[in-house]
Design a protein around this motif. Structure first.
Motif, PDB file in Angstrom:
ATOM      1  N   GLY A  52     -46.367  10.829 -33.867  1.00 52.15           N
ATOM      2  CA  GLY A  52     -46.514   9.557 -34.547  1.00 52.15           C
ATOM      3  C   GLY A  52     -46.189   8.353 -33.694  1.00 52.15           C
ATOM      4  O   GLY A  52     -46.462   8.311 -32.489  1.00 52.15           O
ATOM      5  N   ILE A  53     -45.578   7.356 -34.330  1.00 45.72           N
ATOM      6  CA  ILE A  53     -45.291   6.108 -33.638  1.00 45.72           C
ATOM      7  C   ILE A  53     -44.250   6.333 -32.537  1.00 45.72           C
ATOM      8  O   ILE A  53     -44.288   5.673 -31.493  1.00 45.72           O
ATOM      9  N   GLY A  54     -43.333   7.278 -32.717  1.00 47.74           N
ATOM     10  CA  GLY A  54     -42.348   7.543 -31.678  1.00 47.74           C
ATOM     11  C   GLY A  54     -42.994   8.044 -30.405  1.00 47.74           C
ATOM     12  O   GLY A  54     -42.677   7.577 -29.305  1.00 47.74           O
ATOM     13  N   ARG A  55     -43.920   8.986 -30.537  1.00 45.05           N
ATOM     14  CA  ARG A  55     -44.633   9.482 -29.364  1.00 45.05           C
ATOM     15  C   ARG A  55     -45.472   8.379 -28.737  1.00 45.05           C
ATOM     16  O   ARG A  55     -45.506   8.231 -27.509  1.00 45.05           O
ATOM     17  N   ALA A  56     -46.159   7.609 -29.565  1.00 42.03           N
ATOM     18  CA  ALA A  56     -47.013   6.534 -29.053  1.00 42.03           C
ATOM     19  C   ALA A  56     -46.190   5.513 -28.278  1.00 42.03           C
ATOM     20  O   ALA A  56     -46.609   5.035 -27.211  1.00 42.03           O
ATOM     21  N   VAL A  57     -45.017   5.160 -28.794  1.00 41.73           N
ATOM     22  CA  VAL A  57     -44.153   4.202 -28.102  1.00 41.73           C
ATOM     23  C   VAL A  57     -43.665   4.789 -26.782  1.00 41.73           C
ATOM     24  O   VAL A  57     -43.670   4.106 -25.745  1.00 41.73           O
ATOM     25  N   ALA A  58     -43.241   6.046 -26.797  1.00 39.74           N
ATOM     26  CA  ALA A  58     -42.761   6.676 -25.571  1.00 39.74           C
ATOM     27  C   ALA A  58     -43.844   6.688 -24.499  1.00 39.74           C
ATOM     28  O   ALA A  58     -43.593   6.353 -23.333  1.00 39.74           O
ATOM     29  N   GLU A  59     -45.064   7.047 -24.889  1.00 42.20           N
ATOM     30  CA  GLU A  59     -46.166   7.084 -23.930  1.00 42.20           C
ATOM     31  C   GLU A  59     -46.507   5.686 -23.421  1.00 42.20           C
ATOM     32  O   GLU A  59     -46.807   5.496 -22.240  1.00 42.20           O
ATOM     33  N   ARG A  60     -46.455   4.697 -24.300  1.00 44.14           N
ATOM     34  CA  ARG A  60     -46.747   3.324 -23.893  1.00 44.14           C
ATOM     35  C   ARG A  60     -45.662   2.809 -22.936  1.00 44.14           C
ATOM     36  O   ARG A  60     -45.966   2.130 -21.936  1.00 44.14           O
ATOM     37  N   PHE A  61     -44.414   3.144 -23.222  1.00 43.54           N
ATOM     38  CA  PHE A  61     -43.325   2.735 -22.334  1.00 43.54           C
ATOM     39  C   PHE A  61     -43.527   3.306 -20.933  1.00 43.54           C
ATOM     40  O   PHE A  61     -43.316   2.612 -19.927  1.00 43.54           O
ATOM     41  N   VAL A  62     -43.907   4.572 -20.848  1.00 41.17           N
ATOM     42  CA  VAL A  62     -44.148   5.183 -19.542  1.00 41.17           C
ATOM     43  C   VAL A  62     -45.284   4.463 -18.828  1.00 41.17           C
ATOM     44  O   VAL A  62     -45.188   4.166 -17.628  1.00 41.17           O
ATOM     45  N   THR A  63     -46.338   4.162 -19.547  1.00 43.19           N
ATOM     46  CA  THR A  63     -47.468   3.437 -18.958  1.00 43.19           C
ATOM     47  C   THR A  63     -47.050   2.068 -18.449  1.00 43.19           C
ATOM     48  O   THR A  63     -47.570   1.572 -17.446  1.00 43.19           O
ATOM     49  N   GLU A  64     -46.070   1.467 -19.137  1.00 43.39           N
ATOM     50  CA  GLU A  64     -45.579   0.152 -18.734  1.00 43.39           C
ATOM     51  C   GLU A  64     -44.523   0.231 -17.627  1.00 43.39           C
ATOM     52  O   GLU A  64     -43.953  -0.782 -17.250  1.00 43.39           O
ATOM     53  N   GLY A  65     -44.240   1.441 -17.135  1.00 39.12           N
ATOM     54  CA  GLY A  65     -43.344   1.586 -15.988  1.00 39.12           C
ATOM     55  C   GLY A  65     -41.981   2.170 -16.281  1.00 39.12           C
ATOM     56  O   GLY A  65     -41.181   2.359 -15.355  1.00 39.12           O
ATOM     57  N   ARG A 100     -50.982   4.205 -31.575  1.00 38.51           N
ATOM     58  CA  ARG A 100     -50.982   3.555 -30.266  1.00 38.51           C
ATOM     59  C   ARG A 100     -51.252   2.062 -30.374  1.00 38.51           C
ATOM     60  O   ARG A 100     -50.824   1.283 -29.515  1.00 38.51           O
ATOM     61  N   ASP A 101     -51.951   1.650 -31.427  1.00 34.24           N
ATOM     62  CA  ASP A 101     -52.259   0.232 -31.589  1.00 34.24           C
ATOM     63  C   ASP A 101     -51.112  -0.556 -32.210  1.00 34.24           C
ATOM     64  O   ASP A 101     -51.228  -1.770 -32.420  1.00 34.24           O
ATOM     65  N   PHE A 102     -50.007   0.131 -32.517  1.00 33.24           N
ATOM     66  CA  PHE A 102     -48.829  -0.525 -33.079  1.00 33.24           C
ATOM     67  C   PHE A 102     -47.712  -0.690 -32.056  1.00 33.24           C
ATOM     68  O   PHE A 102     -46.635  -1.159 -32.387  1.00 33.24           O
ATOM     69  N   THR A 103     -47.962  -0.311 -30.806  1.00 33.03           N
ATOM     70  CA  THR A 103     -46.867  -0.201 -29.837  1.00 33.03           C
ATOM     71  C   THR A 103     -46.535  -1.478 -29.081  1.00 33.03           C
ATOM     72  O   THR A 103     -45.433  -1.594 -28.528  1.00 33.03           O
ATOM     73  N   ALA A 104     -47.443  -2.431 -29.021  1.00 34.31           N
ATOM     74  CA  ALA A 104     -47.205  -3.619 -28.202  1.00 34.31           C
ATOM     75  C   ALA A 104     -45.926  -4.368 -28.569  1.00 34.31           C
ATOM     76  O   ALA A 104     -45.187  -4.805 -27.672  1.00 34.31           O
ATOM     77  N   PRO A 105     -45.600  -4.545 -29.869  1.00 35.58           N
ATOM     78  CA  PRO A 105     -44.354  -5.250 -30.185  1.00 35.58           C
ATOM     79  C   PRO A 105     -43.109  -4.548 -29.655  1.00 35.58           C
ATOM     80  O   PRO A 105     -42.129  -5.205 -29.291  1.00 35.58           O
ATOM     81  N   TYR A 106     -43.133  -3.223 -29.599  1.00 29.71           N
ATOM     82  CA  TYR A 106     -41.995  -2.494 -29.037  1.00 29.71           C
ATOM     83  C   TYR A 106     -41.815  -2.838 -27.565  1.00 29.71           C
ATOM     84  O   TYR A 106     -40.687  -3.012 -27.089  1.00 29.71           O
ATOM     85  N   VAL A 107     -42.924  -2.905 -26.844  1.00 30.82           N
ATOM     86  CA  VAL A 107     -42.859  -3.240 -25.417  1.00 30.82           C
ATOM     87  C   VAL A 107     -42.289  -4.639 -25.232  1.00 30.82           C
ATOM     88  O   VAL A 107     -41.388  -4.866 -24.408  1.00 30.82           O
ATOM     89  N   MET A 108     -42.790  -5.582 -25.994  1.00 27.85           N
ATOM     90  CA  MET A 108     -42.322  -6.957 -25.862  1.00 27.85           C
ATOM     91  C   MET A 108     -40.833  -7.066 -26.175  1.00 27.85           C
ATOM     92  O   MET A 108     -40.066  -7.703 -25.436  1.00 27.85           O
ATOM     93  N   LEU A 109     -40.387  -6.428 -27.262  1.00 28.13           N
ATOM     94  CA  LEU A 109     -38.987  -6.543 -27.657  1.00 28.13           C
ATOM     95  C   LEU A 109     -38.062  -5.812 -26.696  1.00 28.13           C
ATOM     96  O   LEU A 109     -36.905  -6.205 -26.526  1.00 28.13           O
TER      97      LEU A 109
END
Length: 277
Positions: free
Chosen positions: A18-31, A234-243
């Motif tokens: 779910g959103i936890g996996r999507a956030v984790a994957e997005r964080f890795v992509t962001e470095g 995956r389309d809900f992850t951007a705010p997590y990255v910003m925060l």
């Protein structure tokens, strides 16, 4: 991608789906380097293996209801990645909108104990386990909230109460941990995830994703303004990255970004929820 989290280290609870996996994957992509925590090690291992950078992911089997296991997860994260910059408190279950009038006293008591121990106590314990390391890095906590943190009928009374409580916890910790640690939330709307229900209601194996799969093509759209928006986590992850990023949200704490398709501006679908009584 932006690389907003280059060099960051994060711990994501409920990171197996779910959103936890999507956030984790997005964080890795962001470095970032990311520890994913959950109760199903097989699923977590698959998340790590499928990552674009497996060397920057670490799986920890743990239950968010256990303070000891959460402390161990924080210790493993620091040992493996050198520090902890961000805690994403995310693990949760849903009550599938089971109304009070459709719960026996025994079901209500058991559902409350189970759901609150995961949805709220899990956030408390994760924050307690992580805050010392976050002070060292002037890091942040990002909590997964819900439209049910602000409005009714995003779940039943037990889920809604838990998410209202998470909103209050986020705000209180934002005050208590300032100025060293920022604490914010992302209030998500409905999405296509493997969100499960309480064992107390025999819903442990029921997945929210099933309702999306079974939805007929000609079904009426959901009553939200952006009814044709994506339900992909995956389309809900951007705010997590910003925060999580100090550079992008350094002055922000105690805030909840609502990513729910605009449900807060649509009004109520009907006047009362008890017409069936």
């Amino acid at each position: 991608m932006t690389g907003w989290l280059d060099g960051y280290s994060a711990l994501v609870t409920g990171g197996g789906s779910g959103i936890g996996r999507a956030v984790a994957e997005r964080f890795v992509t962001e470095g970032a380097s990311v520890t994913v925590l959950g109760r199903d090690l097989t699923r977590l291992t698959e998340v790590v293996k499928s990552s674009p950078a497996p060397s920057r992911m670490h799986a920890v089997e743990a239950d968010v209801r256990s303070s000891e296991q959460l402390h161990q997860a924080v210790a493993e994260t620091v040992e493996r990645f050198g520090k902890l910059d961000t805690l994403v408190a995310n693990a949760g279950i849903w009550d599938y909108q089971r109304q009070l009038t459709r719960l026996s006293a025994e079901e209500l008591e058991a559902t409350y104990d189970e759901l609150f121990s995961i949805n709220l106590k899990g956030y408390f314990l994760a924050a307690e386990a992580a805050w010392r390391e976050l002070v060292k890095t002037r890091g942040s906590i990002v909590m997964t909230l819900s439209n049910a943190s602000f409005y009714v009928n995003g779940g039943g009374p037990v889920y809604t109460a838990s998410k209202h409580a998470c909103l209050g916890l986020m705000r209180e910790l934002a005050y208590e941990l300032a100025p060293k640690v920022r604490v914010n939330g992302v209030a998500c709307g409905g999405m296509n995830t493997d969100l499960r229900g309480p064992e107390a209601l025999s819903m442990k194996d029921r997945s929210l994703a099933d309702s999306f799969a079974k939805k007929p093509a000609d079904a009426a759209p959901p009553p939200i303004p952006l009814y044709d928006s994506s339900t992909d986590p995956r389309d809900f992850t951007a705010p997590y990255v910003m925060l999580a990023s100090r550079e992008q949200s350094g002055p922000i704490t105690g805030e909840a970004i609502r990513v729910d398709g605009g449900i807060g501006v649509r009004g109520f679908a009907r006047a009362a929820g008890g017409d069936h009584l």
